[in-house]
Design an enzyme around this catalytic site. Structure first.
Site, PDB file in Angstrom:
ATOM      1  N   CYS A 114      29.828  96.767  -5.782  1.00  0.00           N
ATOM      2  CA  CYS A 114      30.755  95.944  -6.583  1.00  0.00           C
ATOM      3  C   CYS A 114      31.734  96.786  -7.401  1.00  0.00           C
ATOM      4  CB  CYS A 114      29.963  95.028  -7.503  1.00  0.00           C
ATOM      5  SG  CYS A 114      28.712  94.099  -6.624  1.00  0.00           S
ATOM      6  N   HIS A 242      34.176  92.799 -13.127  1.00  0.00           N
ATOM      7  CA  HIS A 242      33.541  92.333 -11.888  1.00  0.00           C
ATOM      8  C   HIS A 242      32.878  90.995 -12.197  1.00  0.00           C
ATOM      9  CE1 HIS A 242      31.037  91.833  -8.503  1.00  0.00           C
ATOM     10  NE2 HIS A 242      29.904  92.208  -9.111  1.00  0.00           N
ATOM     11  N   ASN A 272      30.214  85.699  -6.787  1.00  0.00           N
ATOM     12  CA  ASN A 272      30.259  87.166  -6.808  1.00  0.00           C
ATOM     13  C   ASN A 272      30.690  87.668  -5.421  1.00  0.00           C
ATOM     14  OD1 ASN A 272      29.681  89.898  -6.738  1.00  0.00           O
ATOM     15  ND2 ASN A 272      27.705  89.725  -7.773  1.00  0.00           N
TER      16      ASN A 272
END
Ligand code: UT7
Length: 315
Positions: A114, A242, A272
């Protein structure tokens, strides 16, 4: 290292939207649990497009937005943890899809989960001594590695891709990167591609451990920028984190004593999307005019590895 100017951005629009209630078909869950624990309401999954397909669409949009001839591009970096293949990389596939095979181009993927997009931007910034125009893409088809029978993970993730076009900045604007890593030998956040027995394993995560790591990593990454530049959070217009869990952001806000309005969030819609989450959010914040000329922003990523990092940009 060179200061980058972001001259264009784009996002791949995926049609396949899944609501929280759609997951009741796969696992024992509820909209109430997912939304209250994560802030997620919907996410998108591709039909059968792979990571390079949606990365290519995002790249096309970024090139159009930058209003440049695609032949100007001489560097392609794709941040992904779900590449189409071990080789060729998504960056090479996107070069071909863009019709740039007859050009001198350096193209490669970066896997920092990520945090991949922030890592890729720092790499691009360091390479702009020898390259003129870079495509930096975050693209993920996480649905390839999600176990749709595991309620602990399947409700959290989505597919997506975002891209930016960057050039060396001609202006006197500041830029600063911070990238870091704490190697995870225990597999607290792991997706084995193919192990030695030829078996594939889905993504697995120790949610609570990753949550604790994420809060500390975000705080450290933001504070590094503030301390190095001797600035305060009041000097920052927007932080693009993020998008993993709204509760992670709320904890960080408490620790930094700052309003949540300082953070751009679109996790409710996208879930996500790993390395794609920051470029999607960045593109959307620009298009929504939350980032304008002279805006000072921080990107902050954290994820598997464990990797983390941040980037300060003056627009
Ligand atoms: O992008 C990479 C970085 N990733 C992250 O940052 C993720 C970080 N971690 C998290 O966001 C959170 O830890 C989660 C959202 C993954 C989990 O939230 P939590 O508050 O830590 O929940 P939990 O794991 O403690 O689970 C609480 C309960 C459990 O039931 P029992 O054992 O208490 O009976 C779970 O089985 O919630 C249950 N549960 C669910 N219930 C309904 C877990 N997933 C679900 C679900 N629906 N989807």
């Amino acid at each position: 290292m060179f200061n980058l100017e972001i001259i264009g951005s784009g996002v791949a629009t995926l049609k396949n939207k899944y609501t929280n209630n759609d997951f009741k078909k796969f696992v024992d869950t509820s909209d109430e649990w997912i939304y209250s624990r994560t802030g997620i309401k919907t996410r998108y999954f591709t039909e059968d497009e792979n990571t390079s397909d949606i990365g290519y669409i995002a790249a096309l949009k970024a090139i159009e937005d930058a209003n440049i001839d695609k032949n100007e591009i001489d560097l392609i970096i794709v941040a992904t943890m779900t590449p189409d293949n071990f080789t060729p990389s998504c960056a090479c596939l996107i070069q071909a899809k863009l019709g740039l095979n007859n050009k001198k181009i350096m193209a490669f993927d970066v896997n920092a989960a990520c945090s991949g997009f922030v890592y890729a931007l720092e790499i691009a910034s360091n390479m702009l001594e020898n390259y003129k125009c870079a495509l930096v893409i975050g693209s993920e088809v996480l649905s390839k590695i999600i176990d749709f029978t595991d309620r602990n993970t399947c409700v959290l993730f989505g597919d997506g891709a975002g891209a930016i076009v960057v050039k060396k900045s001609l202006f006197d604007k500041k830029m600063l990167f911070y990238s870091n890593c704490i190697g995870d030998l225990q597999g607290k956040l792991i997706a084995e591609n193919i192990n030695k027995n030829g078996n594939f394993t889905y993504l697995k995560m120790d949610g609570k451990e990753v949550f604790k790591f994420a809060v500390n990593a975000m705080e450290k990454s933001i504070n590094y920028i503030l301390e190095k530049l001797n600035i305060k959070l009041d000097d920052i217009d927007l932080i693009i984190p993020h998008q993993a869990n709204i509760r992670i952001i709320e904890y960080v806000c408490k620790k930094l004593n700052v309003s949540i309005d300082k953070f751009y969030m679109n996790i409710a819609e996208f879930g996500n999307t790993s390395a794609a989450s920051i470029p999607i959010a960045l593109n959307n914040a620009i298009k929504e005019e939350k980032i304008k000329e002279n805006s000072k922003i921080i990107l902050v990523g954290f994820g598997g590895g464990f990797t983390y990092g941040s980037c300060y940009i003056e627009f």
